[in-house]
Design a protein around this motif. Structure first.
Motif, PDB file in Angstrom:
ATOM      1  N   SER A 393       0.855  -1.191   0.000  1.00 20.55           N
ATOM      2  CA  SER A 393       0.000   0.000   0.000  1.00 20.55           C
ATOM      3  C   SER A 393       0.887   1.236   0.000  1.00 20.55           C
ATOM      4  O   SER A 393       0.576   2.253  -0.627  1.00 20.55           O
ATOM      5  CB  SER A 393      -0.941  -0.006   1.217  1.00 20.55           C
ATOM      6  N   GLY A 394       2.013   1.161   0.685  1.00 16.58           N
ATOM      7  CA  GLY A 394       3.019   2.218   0.733  1.00 16.58           C
ATOM      8  C   GLY A 394       4.250   1.649   1.409  1.00 16.58           C
ATOM      9  O   GLY A 394       4.226   0.526   1.931  1.00 16.58           O
ATOM     10  N   THR A 395       5.331   2.414   1.411  1.00 11.41           N
ATOM     11  CA  THR A 395       6.555   1.976   2.070  1.00 11.41           C
ATOM     12  C   THR A 395       6.854   2.903   3.245  1.00 11.41           C
ATOM     13  O   THR A 395       6.081   3.819   3.553  1.00 11.41           O
ATOM     14  CB  THR A 395       7.748   1.986   1.091  1.00 11.41           C
ATOM     15  N   HIS A 396       8.012   2.719   3.854  1.00 13.25           N
ATOM     16  CA  HIS A 396       8.426   3.592   4.961  1.00 13.25           C
ATOM     17  C   HIS A 396       8.646   5.030   4.501  1.00 13.25           C
ATOM     18  O   HIS A 396       8.651   5.946   5.316  1.00 13.25           O
ATOM     19  CB  HIS A 396       9.697   3.056   5.609  1.00 13.25           C
ATOM     20  N   ASP A 397       8.848   5.229   3.198  1.00 13.74           N
ATOM     21  CA  ASP A 397       9.064   6.573   2.655  1.00 13.74           C
ATOM     22  C   ASP A 397       7.764   7.258   2.236  1.00 13.74           C
ATOM     23  O   ASP A 397       7.792   8.435   1.868  1.00 13.74           O
ATOM     24  CB  ASP A 397       9.999   6.514   1.438  1.00 13.74           C
ATOM     25  N   ASN A 398       6.664   6.529   2.251  1.00 12.04           N
ATOM     26  CA  ASN A 398       5.367   7.085   1.855  1.00 12.04           C
ATOM     27  C   ASN A 398       4.562   7.530   3.060  1.00 12.04           C
ATOM     28  O   ASN A 398       4.822   7.113   4.195  1.00 12.04           O
ATOM     29  CB  ASN A 398       4.550   6.045   1.089  1.00 12.04           C
ATOM     30  N   ASP A 399       3.562   8.339   2.796  1.00 13.05           N
ATOM     31  CA  ASP A 399       2.562   8.653   3.804  1.00 13.05           C
ATOM     32  C   ASP A 399       1.772   7.379   4.096  1.00 13.05           C
ATOM     33  O   ASP A 399       1.857   6.386   3.351  1.00 13.05           O
ATOM     34  CB  ASP A 399       1.637   9.758   3.276  1.00 13.05           C
ATOM     35  N   THR A 400       1.007   7.371   5.166  1.00  9.36           N
ATOM     36  CA  THR A 400       0.073   6.271   5.377  1.00  9.36           C
ATOM     37  C   THR A 400      -0.984   6.333   4.291  1.00  9.36           C
ATOM     38  O   THR A 400      -1.144   7.352   3.605  1.00  9.36           O
ATOM     39  CB  THR A 400      -0.590   6.366   6.758  1.00  9.36           C
ATOM     40  N   ALA A 401      -1.738   5.263   4.117  1.00  9.38           N
ATOM     41  CA  ALA A 401      -2.777   5.254   3.080  1.00  9.38           C
ATOM     42  C   ALA A 401      -3.800   6.362   3.328  1.00  9.38           C
ATOM     43  O   ALA A 401      -4.187   7.082   2.395  1.00  9.38           O
ATOM     44  CB  ALA A 401      -3.455   3.890   3.026  1.00  9.38           C
ATOM     45  N   LEU A 402      -4.229   6.512   4.586  1.00  6.70           N
ATOM     46  CA  LEU A 402      -5.178   7.577   4.908  1.00  6.70           C
ATOM     47  C   LEU A 402      -4.544   8.948   4.719  1.00  6.70           C
ATOM     48  O   LEU A 402      -5.184   9.876   4.219  1.00  6.70           O
ATOM     49  CB  LEU A 402      -5.676   7.426   6.351  1.00  6.70           C
ATOM     50  N   GLY A 403      -3.271   9.077   5.116  1.00  8.65           N
ATOM     51  CA  GLY A 403      -2.571  10.342   4.936  1.00  8.65           C
ATOM     52  C   GLY A 403      -2.448  10.702   3.472  1.00  8.65           C
ATOM     53  O   GLY A 403      -2.618  11.870   3.088  1.00  8.65           O
ATOM     54  N   TRP A 404      -2.150   9.703   2.652  1.00 10.39           N
ATOM     55  CA  TRP A 404      -2.061   9.932   1.200  1.00 10.39           C
ATOM     56  C   TRP A 404      -3.398  10.412   0.647  1.00 10.39           C
ATOM     57  O   TRP A 404      -3.463  11.397  -0.090  1.00 10.39           O
ATOM     58  CB  TRP A 404      -1.634   8.644   0.486  1.00 10.39           C
ATOM     59  N   TYR A 405      -4.455   9.719   1.008  1.00 15.67           N
ATOM     60  CA  TYR A 405      -5.781  10.054   0.465  1.00 15.67           C
ATOM     61  C   TYR A 405      -6.204  11.454   0.887  1.00 15.67           C
ATOM     62  O   TYR A 405      -6.759  12.223   0.090  1.00 15.67           O
ATOM     63  CB  TYR A 405      -6.808   9.023   0.936  1.00 15.67           C
ATOM     64  N   ASN A 406      -5.937  11.805   2.125  1.00 17.75           N
ATOM     65  CA  ASN A 406      -6.365  13.117   2.639  1.00 17.75           C
ATOM     66  C   ASN A 406      -5.563  14.276   2.064  1.00 17.75           C
ATOM     67  O   ASN A 406      -6.012  15.426   2.131  1.00 17.75           O
ATOM     68  CB  ASN A 406      -6.264  13.136   4.169  1.00 17.75           C
ATOM     69  N   SER A 407      -4.394  13.988   1.496  1.00 23.02           N
ATOM     70  CA  SER A 407      -3.548  15.070   1.005  1.00 23.02           C
ATOM     71  C   SER A 407      -3.371  15.086  -0.517  1.00 23.02           C
ATOM     72  O   SER A 407      -2.844  16.052  -1.062  1.00 23.02           O
ATOM     73  CB  SER A 407      -2.153  14.983   1.651  1.00 23.02           C
ATOM     74  N   THR A 408      -3.820  14.040  -1.192  1.00 22.13           N
ATOM     75  CA  THR A 408      -3.630  13.993  -2.638  1.00 22.13           C
ATOM     76  C   THR A 408      -4.710  14.798  -3.351  1.00 22.13           C
ATOM     77  O   THR A 408      -5.656  15.298  -2.729  1.00 22.13           O
ATOM     78  CB  THR A 408      -3.619  12.533  -3.139  1.00 22.13           C
ATOM     79  N   SER A 409      -4.600  14.917  -4.664  1.00 27.24           N
ATOM     80  CA  SER A 409      -5.542  15.728  -5.437  1.00 27.24           C
ATOM     81  C   SER A 409      -6.912  15.065  -5.532  1.00 27.24           C
ATOM     82  O   SER A 409      -7.040  13.845  -5.371  1.00 27.24           O
ATOM     83  CB  SER A 409      -5.001  15.938  -6.854  1.00 27.24           C
ATOM     84  N   GLU A 410      -7.906  15.856  -5.817  1.00 21.63           N
ATOM     85  CA  GLU A 410      -9.256  15.319  -5.979  1.00 21.63           C
ATOM     86  C   GLU A 410      -9.302  14.329  -7.133  1.00 21.63           C
ATOM     87  O   GLU A 410     -10.016  13.323  -7.078  1.00 21.63           O
ATOM     88  CB  GLU A 410     -10.246  16.461  -6.218  1.00 21.63           C
ATOM     89  N   ALA A 411      -8.522  14.597  -8.192  1.00 25.68           N
ATOM     90  CA  ALA A 411      -8.504  13.695  -9.340  1.00 25.68           C
ATOM     91  C   ALA A 411      -8.015  12.300  -8.941  1.00 25.68           C
ATOM     92  O   ALA A 411      -8.596  11.283  -9.350  1.00 25.68           O
ATOM     93  CB  ALA A 411      -7.616  14.266 -10.445  1.00 25.68           C
ATOM     94  N   GLU A 412      -6.934  12.264  -8.141  1.00 23.57           N
ATOM     95  CA  GLU A 412      -6.429  10.966  -7.698  1.00 23.57           C
ATOM     96  C   GLU A 412      -7.404  10.311  -6.720  1.00 23.57           C
ATOM     97  O   GLU A 412      -7.601   9.094  -6.758  1.00 23.57           O
ATOM     98  CB  GLU A 412      -5.045  11.118  -7.068  1.00 23.57           C
ATOM     99  N   GLN A 413      -7.997  11.086  -5.838  1.00 22.67           N
ATOM    100  CA  GLN A 413      -9.008  10.532  -4.936  1.00 22.67           C
ATOM    101  C   GLN A 413     -10.139   9.899  -5.734  1.00 22.67           C
ATOM    102  O   GLN A 413     -10.611   8.799  -5.410  1.00 22.67           O
ATOM    103  CB  GLN A 413      -9.561  11.638  -4.030  1.00 22.67           C
ATOM    104  N   HIS A 414     -10.566  10.600  -6.791  1.00 13.18           N
ATOM    105  CA  HIS A 414     -11.670  10.106  -7.605  1.00 13.18           C
ATOM    106  C   HIS A 414     -11.292   8.782  -8.277  1.00 13.18           C
ATOM    107  O   HIS A 414     -12.081   7.817  -8.257  1.00 13.18           O
ATOM    108  CB  HIS A 414     -12.047  11.150  -8.665  1.00 13.18           C
ATOM    109  N   ARG A 415     -10.105   8.712  -8.868  1.00 14.04           N
ATOM    110  CA  ARG A 415      -9.681   7.473  -9.517  1.00 14.04           C
ATOM    111  C   ARG A 415      -9.607   6.330  -8.511  1.00 14.04           C
ATOM    112  O   ARG A 415      -9.976   5.193  -8.822  1.00 14.04           O
ATOM    113  CB  ARG A 415      -8.317   7.672 -10.183  1.00 14.04           C
ATOM    114  N   ALA A 416      -9.107   6.639  -7.289  1.00 12.20           N
ATOM    115  CA  ALA A 416      -9.020   5.609  -6.252  1.00 12.20           C
ATOM    116  C   ALA A 416     -10.407   5.119  -5.851  1.00 12.20           C
ATOM    117  O   ALA A 416     -10.619   3.909  -5.650  1.00 12.20           O
ATOM    118  CB  ALA A 416      -8.269   6.145  -5.035  1.00 12.20           C
ATOM    119  N   ARG A 417     -11.346   6.036  -5.725  1.00 10.94           N
ATOM    120  CA  ARG A 417     -12.711   5.632  -5.357  1.00 10.94           C
ATOM    121  C   ARG A 417     -13.346   4.780  -6.443  1.00 10.94           C
ATOM    122  O   ARG A 417     -14.004   3.771  -6.154  1.00 10.94           O
ATOM    123  CB  ARG A 417     -13.573   6.873  -5.082  1.00 10.94           C
TER     124      ARG A 417
END
Length: 501
Positions: A393-417
């Motif tokens: 889902s991510g590595t030690h260098d990435n945000d947490t999955a929730l952290g990623w979702y809360n900070s990424t763009s709406e476009a990426e959130q939409h594709r993920a949903r």
């Protein structure tokens, strides 16, 4: 080599609860392994176990071989009779979600000194025989390391090329004189490495006995201020005075206009090849002894690496130089027989990197967080995976999955949903489900994602020099994980492994 269809969790020992400011190799580590076994997971991935230098980063170490002595558990020393319970209890610190390295190091130094003295005074015969065997078996790196650490302490932790010239250049008389001068400190360093090895070997056996494989981590480069460069300057791009000449980094890209200047001295690969890659063979043999498999960081650097003059302030002015490639890994294969390696092949991957990876059947890495910034051809989308890979889902260098979702763009959130057919409220579990159900042979998830934690719990932000490597969990956080959900996904995705390690 190919790995069985399986899954597991990524967490470093410093993140365990522990009572002394940071996690260690004690009982809390075994409680985590019990969690893996209870849920049917068979992989525990860690970060490098080597001694940490500046910023407490496990990727900036004083040695490529030594163990991080601050992972030694005081509680296990009590059980061995080297400490008393009343001695350790006064240094206990309430468990928080951030490590307190300063307090932990100070208290552990005091406790370890007491334990070391008792070992030399009262250690039993079997322990001392094992100690002698350990020193003999590891002399090729250990003897230089203990002297290096004694000198490092004496010279106020200045880089070795700033020590007195005679010892910096390892003159024969100086080596003998300093070993005599620092005899007590050297004995202490020997014991620290022995005790680390004892505790780590016991913990690894505890995991293996429960059919859990330990996946270690090996950085491609080593620190300039390390026992490795000091003891083997002929293998590194340093001058006669020990100053760096050519250093590692990566060129400018989308994420950095000036590139990344890491500063590690580059290898003199021609010299290493003439010596049969003996230093690298010893390094891999050591890693395969203490781990069941290894993630090789910055794998592309073995195919080609970015070379920068040490006088440069950024990585902009550099050039790609051909790496050792198949010659190195064929030598390691010939010497080790089998090389269970995971290739960290992230970033810009060339055909040369892919060919080197595939020639030796090394699985690459697929990060689900990277899957939603483009179209359906994105190689990080699970429907594009090859079987021989590891999904995260991510590595030690990435945000947490929730952290990623809360900070990424709406476009990426939409594709993920859309891709997960969800509302995004439990994106951590959606990513875990995607990884579990994918064709990837291995699926590994940061423990933070099993816990559903936000970005305030991430482990590292690359390119920053402070505030990293601090994350810890509390016993309550481990207890709240939905274990039935993990078991269900493992059964659904056929990732339960029944064979022994």
């Amino acid at each position: 080599m190919r790995f069985p269809r399986s899954c597991g969790a990524l967490v470093h020992p410093t993140s365990f609860p522990g009572k002394y400011g940071t996690g260690d190799l004690g009982h809390e580590a075994r409680e985590f392994i019990d969690f893996l076994q209870d849920t049917g997971q068979t992989i525990w991935q860690i970060l490098p176990l080597t001694p940490t230098g500046y910023g407490n980063s496990p990727y900036a170490s004083y040695s490529a071989f030594a163990g991080n002595s601050y992972l030694i558990s005081p509680d296990l020393l009590v059980e061995k009779g080297l400490l008393k319970a009343e001695e350790t209890s006064q240094y206990e610190i309430p468990v928080k979600t951030e490590a307190d390295y300063e307090a932990s190091f100070a208290s552990r130094d005091i406790l370890y000194s007491k334990a070391s003295a008792r070992f030399y005074e009262n250690g039993d015969k079997k322990e001392h025989e094992a100690f002698g065997d350990f020193k003999k078996d590891n002399a090729h790196w250990l003897d230089d390391y203990v002297l290096f650490m004694a000198c490092l302490k004496y010279f106020d932790r200045r880089p070795w090329n700033q020590w007195d010239s005679d010892i910096a250049k390892r003159e024969k008389k100086a080596m003998k004189a300093y070993r005599k001068k620092f005899n007590n400190e050297i004995d202490y360093q020997y014991w620290l490495q022995f005790e680390f090895d004892q505790q780590w070997s016991s913990l690894k056996s505890y995991a293996n006995d429960r059919d859990i494989r330990v996946v270690g981590d090996i950085p491609i480069f080593v620190d300039h201020n390390s026992a490795d460069v000091w003891a083997n300057p002929e293998y590194f791009e340093v001058d006669a005075e020990g100053n760096r000449q050519l250093v590692a980094g990566v060129p400018p890209d989308y994420f950095s206009k000036t590139g990344q200047l890491w500063g590690n001295p580059l290898y003199k690969w021609d010299e290493l090849e003439r010596d049969g890659y003996s230093w690298w063979v010893a390094r891999f043999k050591h890693m395969f002894r203490i781990c069941d498999a290894i993630r090789v960081d910055h794998f592309r650097g073995f195919d080609a690496y970015w070379q920068v003059e040490a006088t440069e302030k950024t990585a902009e002015k550099g050039e790609w130089i051909e790496g050792p490639g198949e010659k190195l890994f064929q030598t390691i294969l010939d010497e080790c027989g089998e090389i269970p390696i995971i290739a960290e092949d992230l970033g810009f991957v060339t055909k040369g990197v892919e060919q080197l990876r595939d020639q030796f059947n090394f699985p690459g890495m697929k990060i689900i967080q990277f899957a939603f910034d483009s179209d359906s051809s994105n190689s990080f989308l699970p429907h594009n995976y090859p079987q021989n890979c590891v999904t995260y889902s991510g590595t030690h260098d990435n945000d947490t999955a929730l952290g990623w979702y809360n900070s990424t763009s709406e476009a990426e959130q939409h594709r993920a949903r859309i891709y997960t057919r969800s509302d995004g409220n439990e994106i951590n579990w959606e990513f875990i489900r995607l990884g579990m159900l994918s064709v990837a042979d291995q699926a590994i998830f940061p423990l933070q994602d099993y816990m559903g934690l936000d970005g305030s719990h991430r482990m590292n932000i690359p390119g920053t020099s402070s505030g990293n490597w601090l994350w810890r969990y509390t016993p309550e956080m481990l207890g709240k994980i939905d274990r039935n959900r993990i078991r269900g996904l493992i059964n659904l995705s056929n990732r339960r492994v029944n064979s022994s390690v």
